[in-house]
Structures are given as C-alpha cells and as structure tokens.
Motif scaffolding. Structure first.
Motif, PDB file in Angstrom:
ATOM      1  N   LEU A 123       0.821  -1.209   0.000  1.00 16.66           N
ATOM      2  CA  LEU A 123       0.000   0.000   0.000  1.00 16.66           C
ATOM      3  C   LEU A 123       0.858   1.265   0.000  1.00 16.66           C
ATOM      4  CD1 LEU A 123      -2.873   1.282   0.309  1.00 16.66           C
ATOM      5  CD2 LEU A 123      -2.457   1.210   2.775  1.00 16.66           C
ATOM      6  N   ILE A 124       1.917   1.274   0.782  1.00 20.95           N
ATOM      7  CA  ILE A 124       2.762   2.469   0.854  1.00 20.95           C
ATOM      8  C   ILE A 124       3.791   2.518  -0.272  1.00 20.95           C
ATOM      9  CG2 ILE A 124       2.407   2.855   3.318  1.00 20.95           C
ATOM     10  CD1 ILE A 124       5.116   1.549   3.832  1.00 20.95           C
ATOM     11  N   ASP A 125       3.619   1.668  -1.256  1.00 25.93           N
ATOM     12  CA  ASP A 125       4.502   1.663  -2.425  1.00 25.93           C
ATOM     13  C   ASP A 125       3.726   1.990  -3.693  1.00 25.93           C
ATOM     14  OD1 ASP A 125       7.038   1.353  -3.607  1.00 25.93           O
ATOM     15  OD2 ASP A 125       6.560  -0.687  -4.232  1.00 25.93           O
ATOM     16  N   ARG A 126       2.603   2.671  -3.564  1.00 20.15           N
ATOM     17  CA  ARG A 126       1.766   2.955  -4.734  1.00 20.15           C
ATOM     18  C   ARG A 126       2.181   4.197  -5.500  1.00 20.15           C
ATOM     19  NH1 ARG A 126      -4.201   0.962  -2.968  1.00 20.15           N
ATOM     20  NH2 ARG A 126      -3.629  -1.236  -2.924  1.00 20.15           N
ATOM     21  N   ASP A 127       2.990   5.039  -4.909  1.00 22.68           N
ATOM     22  CA  ASP A 127       3.435   6.241  -5.619  1.00 22.68           C
ATOM     23  C   ASP A 127       4.350   5.795  -6.759  1.00 22.68           C
ATOM     24  OD1 ASP A 127       4.897   8.605  -6.438  1.00 22.68           O
ATOM     25  OD2 ASP A 127       4.203   9.538  -4.583  1.00 22.68           O
ATOM     26  N   PRO A 128       4.050   6.203  -7.998  1.00 26.29           N
ATOM     27  CA  PRO A 128       4.862   5.755  -9.134  1.00 26.29           C
ATOM     28  C   PRO A 128       6.322   6.188  -9.056  1.00 26.29           C
ATOM     29  CG  PRO A 128       3.165   7.314  -9.849  1.00 26.29           C
ATOM     30  CD  PRO A 128       2.940   7.053  -8.409  1.00 26.29           C
ATOM     31  N   ARG A 129       6.627   7.189  -8.223  1.00 24.98           N
ATOM     32  CA  ARG A 129       8.022   7.625  -8.086  1.00 24.98           C
ATOM     33  C   ARG A 129       8.815   6.737  -7.138  1.00 24.98           C
ATOM     34  NH1 ARG A 129       6.310  13.647  -6.977  1.00 24.98           N
ATOM     35  NH2 ARG A 129       4.708  12.405  -5.995  1.00 24.98           N
ATOM     36  N   GLY A 130       8.134   5.808  -6.463  1.00 29.58           N
ATOM     37  CA  GLY A 130       8.813   4.851  -5.585  1.00 29.58           C
ATOM     38  C   GLY A 130       9.680   5.521  -4.548  1.00 29.58           C
ATOM     39  N   SER A 131      10.946   5.126  -4.470  1.00 27.24           N
ATOM     40  CA  SER A 131      11.842   5.657  -3.442  1.00 27.24           C
ATOM     41  C   SER A 131      12.228   7.115  -3.689  1.00 27.24           C
ATOM     42  CB  SER A 131      13.101   4.790  -3.335  1.00 27.24           C
ATOM     43  OG  SER A 131      13.830   4.858  -4.523  1.00 27.24           O
ATOM     44  N   ARG A 132      11.847   7.664  -4.829  1.00 27.56           N
ATOM     45  CA  ARG A 132      12.132   9.083  -5.106  1.00 27.56           C
ATOM     46  C   ARG A 132      10.991   9.985  -4.641  1.00 27.56           C
ATOM     47  NH1 ARG A 132      12.693   6.508  -9.766  1.00 27.56           N
ATOM     48  NH2 ARG A 132      11.071   7.746 -10.755  1.00 27.56           N
ATOM     49  N   ALA A 133       9.902   9.407  -4.190  1.00 25.17           N
ATOM     50  CA  ALA A 133       8.726  10.189  -3.789  1.00 25.17           C
ATOM     51  C   ALA A 133       9.000  10.911  -2.471  1.00 25.17           C
ATOM     52  CB  ALA A 133       7.513   9.284  -3.646  1.00 25.17           C
ATOM     53  N   SER A 134       8.887  12.238  -2.491  1.00 25.43           N
ATOM     54  CA  SER A 134       9.118  13.010  -1.262  1.00 25.43           C
ATOM     55  C   SER A 134       7.834  13.175  -0.454  1.00 25.43           C
ATOM     56  CB  SER A 134       9.679  14.380  -1.606  1.00 25.43           C
ATOM     57  OG  SER A 134       8.741  15.112  -2.374  1.00 25.43           O
ATOM     58  N   ARG A 135       6.694  13.021  -1.096  1.00 26.07           N
ATOM     59  CA  ARG A 135       5.416  13.141  -0.383  1.00 26.07           C
ATOM     60  C   ARG A 135       5.227  11.906   0.494  1.00 26.07           C
ATOM     61  NH1 ARG A 135       0.235  11.257  -1.738  1.00 26.07           N
ATOM     62  NH2 ARG A 135       1.273  10.307  -3.500  1.00 26.07           N
ATOM     63  N   PRO A 136       4.971  12.109   1.782  1.00 26.75           N
ATOM     64  CA  PRO A 136       4.806  10.939   2.659  1.00 26.75           C
ATOM     65  C   PRO A 136       3.599  10.100   2.266  1.00 26.75           C
ATOM     66  CG  PRO A 136       4.725  13.009   3.920  1.00 26.75           C
ATOM     67  CD  PRO A 136       4.820  13.365   2.475  1.00 26.75           C
ATOM     68  N   GLN A 137       3.732   8.811   2.470  1.00 27.16           N
ATOM     69  CA  GLN A 137       2.642   7.867   2.253  1.00 27.16           C
ATOM     70  C   GLN A 137       2.377   7.190   3.592  1.00 27.16           C
ATOM     71  OE1 GLN A 137       3.471   5.570  -1.516  1.00 27.16           O
ATOM     72  NE2 GLN A 137       5.339   6.775  -1.313  1.00 27.16           N
ATOM     73  N   TYR A 138       1.112   7.127   3.978  1.00 28.37           N
ATOM     74  CA  TYR A 138       0.738   6.641   5.292  1.00 28.37           C
ATOM     75  C   TYR A 138      -0.109   5.379   5.201  1.00 28.37           C
ATOM     76  CZ  TYR A 138       1.948  11.432   6.584  1.00 28.37           C
ATOM     77  OH  TYR A 138       2.608  12.618   6.751  1.00 28.37           O
ATOM     78  N   ALA A 139       0.006   4.574   6.242  1.00 28.35           N
ATOM     79  CA  ALA A 139      -0.865   3.411   6.417  1.00 28.35           C
ATOM     80  C   ALA A 139      -0.915   3.106   7.908  1.00 28.35           C
ATOM     81  CB  ALA A 139      -0.337   2.212   5.644  1.00 28.35           C
ATOM     82  N   GLU A 140      -1.935   2.388   8.290  1.00 24.38           N
ATOM     83  CA  GLU A 140      -2.041   1.996   9.687  1.00 24.38           C
ATOM     84  C   GLU A 140      -2.570   0.575   9.778  1.00 24.38           C
ATOM     85  OE1 GLU A 140      -6.259   3.665  11.262  1.00 24.38           O
ATOM     86  OE2 GLU A 140      -4.715   5.182  10.886  1.00 24.38           O
ATOM     87  N   LEU A 141      -2.139  -0.097  10.823  1.00 20.87           N
ATOM     88  CA  LEU A 141      -2.606  -1.438  11.117  1.00 20.87           C
ATOM     89  C   LEU A 141      -3.355  -1.320  12.437  1.00 20.87           C
ATOM     90  CD1 LEU A 141      -0.459  -4.626  10.829  1.00 20.87           C
ATOM     91  CD2 LEU A 141      -2.071  -4.332  12.693  1.00 20.87           C
ATOM     92  N   ASP A 142      -4.658  -1.582  12.398  1.00 23.68           N
ATOM     93  CA  ASP A 142      -5.418  -1.501  13.642  1.00 23.68           C
ATOM     94  C   ASP A 142      -5.629  -2.907  14.182  1.00 23.68           C
ATOM     95  OD1 ASP A 142      -7.219  -2.177  11.614  1.00 23.68           O
ATOM     96  OD2 ASP A 142      -8.901  -1.219  12.613  1.00 23.68           O
ATOM     97  N   PHE A 143      -5.606  -2.986  15.498  1.00 22.64           N
ATOM     98  CA  PHE A 143      -5.769  -4.265  16.164  1.00 22.64           C
ATOM     99  C   PHE A 143      -7.247  -4.421  16.522  1.00 22.64           C
ATOM    100  CE2 PHE A 143      -1.350  -3.134  16.678  1.00 22.64           C
ATOM    101  CZ  PHE A 143      -0.718  -4.307  16.304  1.00 22.64           C
ATOM    102  N   THR A 144      -7.847  -5.489  16.066  1.00 23.40           N
ATOM    103  CA  THR A 144      -9.287  -5.710  16.114  1.00 23.40           C
ATOM    104  C   THR A 144      -9.901  -5.481  17.493  1.00 23.40           C
ATOM    105  OG1 THR A 144      -8.973  -7.350  14.394  1.00 23.40           O
ATOM    106  CG2 THR A 144     -11.096  -7.343  15.487  1.00 23.40           C
ATOM    107  N   GLU A 145      -9.306  -5.994  18.522  1.00 20.76           N
ATOM    108  CA  GLU A 145      -9.891  -5.934  19.864  1.00 20.76           C
ATOM    109  C   GLU A 145      -9.396  -4.737  20.665  1.00 20.76           C
ATOM    110  OE1 GLU A 145     -12.241  -8.041  20.875  1.00 20.76           O
ATOM    111  OE2 GLU A 145     -12.143  -9.033  18.938  1.00 20.76           O
ATOM    112  N   SER A 146      -8.836  -3.743  19.999  1.00 18.67           N
ATOM    113  CA  SER A 146      -8.226  -2.624  20.709  1.00 18.67           C
ATOM    114  C   SER A 146      -8.341  -1.364  19.869  1.00 18.67           C
ATOM    115  CB  SER A 146      -6.748  -2.958  20.953  1.00 18.67           C
ATOM    116  OG  SER A 146      -6.033  -1.846  21.374  1.00 18.67           O
TER     117      SER A 146
END
Length: 168
Positions: free
Chosen positions: A70-93
């Motif tokens: 998901l955080i690798d969707r920017d076509p510029r890859g490792s050259r992308a300066s715009r931050p890409q965010y994701a989160e993993l939520d824990f079901t019971e918390s």
C-alpha cells in the motif's frame, strides 16, 4: 537490521475441533493463531511489540505484507518526497501501528508505546523482504503444527500473492 517475530498464546488456544483445511479467510485472520508480535531494530536494540496475548498472528503477517504494498503505490517509488501513510489496527483494541514512508524509508510506531520512543525506521525494500519472510516462516511453523493448514486454498493464495523476495 529488522527482525520480525511472534509468540503464540497459551491463554487463547485455537478450538480443538478446528478444520484448518476448510477454515475460511475470516477465521484464519481473526479467530485463530492468537499471540503477540514484535518488530525490532537489532542494531539499535529498539523494539515495537505487543504484550496482549490475543493478537491474530497470521492476520498481522498478512496485514503487514498488504501495508508494505500500500505504501509503495506512488509511481516515483523511493524518489517520492510526499509521505505515504498506512495503519494497522488491532481488532480488539483502539491501538494502531502507524507507518509513514518518505523516499525509500519507512517509520513505524505503535500508539501504545511511550511518546518519547523514536519510531523504528527501515528501508522499504528491507521491510518488504522481511515482512514476506516472516509470513512464509510463520506459515511453515503453523503448517508444522497443523498439517491440514497446508491444504487450505486461502493459504495457497496468500503464499502466491506475497512470494519471498530475494536478498540484494
């Protein structure tokens, strides 16, 4: 160097009547294989871990592989300066693990950790390789414990979707 690991819970064992061969995706991701997980930077001696005993370990590995993509969707890859965010939520918390990618680096932090703890930081390539290795190693361990799990079509699909990445 990134190390990802787990420990299965003795407090929350899988139901003894479980048919691992026919377990559906929901059961595999949410109802089975409870325990704790950790990510560690072995060079900095820094760790991000759960200590709850009920984290669905297979779901964590699966979600981690999804997040890396998901955080690798920017076509510029490792050259992308715009931050890409994701989160993993824990079901019971309400706690979440937060991921921020900028350029080729990913910062990872847990909302439950003390605020003065710096985030873990790894190259995106290392995180992808280690997340997939963790998934495959976990599946091998779980299949050793439950032979029928290796015959589950959802597991076949998961392994095909996230193949191991060769080391550079």
């Amino acid at each position: 160097m990134l190390d990802i690991g787990y420990a299965l819970s003795h407090r929350f064992p899988d139901p003894p009547q479980t048919d691992y061969r026919r377990a559906d995706v929901h059961a595999l991701r949410h109802d089975l294989f409870s325990g704790d997980v950790y990510l560690a930077d072995t060079e900095k001696d820094q760790e991000l871990s759960t200590a709850w005993g009920w984290v669905p370990v297979l779901d964590f590995a699966w979600a981690l592989c999804d997040i890396v993509e998901l955080i690798d969707r920017d076509p510029r890859g490792s050259r992308a300066s715009r931050p890409q965010y994701a989160e993993l939520d824990f079901t019971e918390s309400a706690d979440r693990m937060l991921f921020e990618r900028r350029f080729g680096w990913v910062d990872i932090e847990g909302e439950w950790m003390p605020g003065d703890e710096p985030p873990l930081s790894f190259s995106h390539n290392e995180l992808r390789r280690e997340a997939r290795d963790f998934l495959h190693d976990l599946l091998a361990d779980l299949t050793d414990m439950h032979d029928d799990l290796g015959d589950n079509p959802a597991i076949w699909d998961l392994q095909a979707r996230f193949p191991r990445v060769p080391a550079n």
